[in-house]
Design an enzyme around this catalytic site. Sequence first.
Site, short mmCIF file in Angstrom:
data_model
loop_
_atom_site.label_atom_id
_atom_site.label_comp_id
_atom_site.label_asym_id
_atom_site.label_seq_id
_atom_site.Cartn_x
_atom_site.Cartn_y
_atom_site.Cartn_z
N TYR A 257 88.07 9.61 67.19
CA TYR A 257 87.58 8.23 67.23
C TYR A 257 88.45 7.32 66.35
CZ TYR A 257 84.08 4.45 66.83
OH TYR A 257 83.42 3.23 66.85
N LYS B 33 90.74 4.14 67.43
CA LYS B 33 90.47 2.80 66.88
C LYS B 33 91.66 2.26 66.09
CE LYS B 33 86.32 2.30 68.59
NZ LYS B 33 86.09 1.31 69.65
#
Length: 247
Positions: free
Chosen positions: A155, A159
């Site tokens: 993640y 990001k």
Amino acid sequence: MSEPGRVALVTGGSRGIGRAICERLAADGCRVAVNYSRRADAAEEVVAAIVAAGGTAIAVGADVGDASAVEAMFTTIESAFGPVEVLVNNAGITRDGLLMRMSEADWSDVLVTNLSSIYLCTRRAMKGMVRARWGRVISVSSVSGIAGNPGQANYAASKAGIIGFSKSVSKEVGSRNITVNVVAPGFIETDMTDALGEGAKSTATDSIAVGRLGTPQEVASAVGYLASPEAAYITGHVLVVDGGIAL
Ligand code: NAD
């Protein structure tokens, strides 16, 4: 306030932060395409709420990690409203786990949904924006992409990738009145953080200066500002909306 009648697409717009962004942009005068992946009923509920408030919106289904679905989604929006002028890349997923136990599927699902989607949607939207010599691209990153977070290597990588992507593209298209920015939320009250449980939420709250989780509307305000004419001279920026999380 966004200029009236701008065409906005919000990916993952059927709930949480995406829903708040749809409602905010509609209130600011945009005609909003509410993207969803599976829950057409939830997206139609957002459309109904916008229409009830006097706005204009349609629901458009597409898995934003799938190139042909993205192409079909843009074609649908162009037929209904015209070219997308404000693109909000909001759709995102988590598949948390420590690196040693992270499967290749958990790595690639997150990278495709959170990062490849942004390449696909931004590249497709750019055609119309360059022709119009005006555009706004706002992508939703996370403080995890800035500071890292154990259990979120996939993640956080996706990001952080959004930030490098946006800064690069902002330099490619700035001279055409197209701004490309990032909003990086901290802990916001949505289904995504509900999945963490009360213990994790209360530990997180201890490290937030304002002493509470944020609301989807507070993230939507930042997006609304970056979409507005007032933000014309801001590009390649990462606007952190985290209540002052101690990093
Ligand atoms: P959420 O899980 O409530 O909503 C995510 C949305 O993305 C849903 O509407 C979902 O249907 C959609 N989506 C997922 N995969 C998709 C796909 N392949 N195609 C199209 N749509 C898809 O989560 P949220 O908290 O509202 O998160 C919105 C964004 O904000 C995400 O990018 C998330 O990473 C980011 N974010 C959230 C927080 C937080 O604390 N909630 C913090 C930082 C960043």
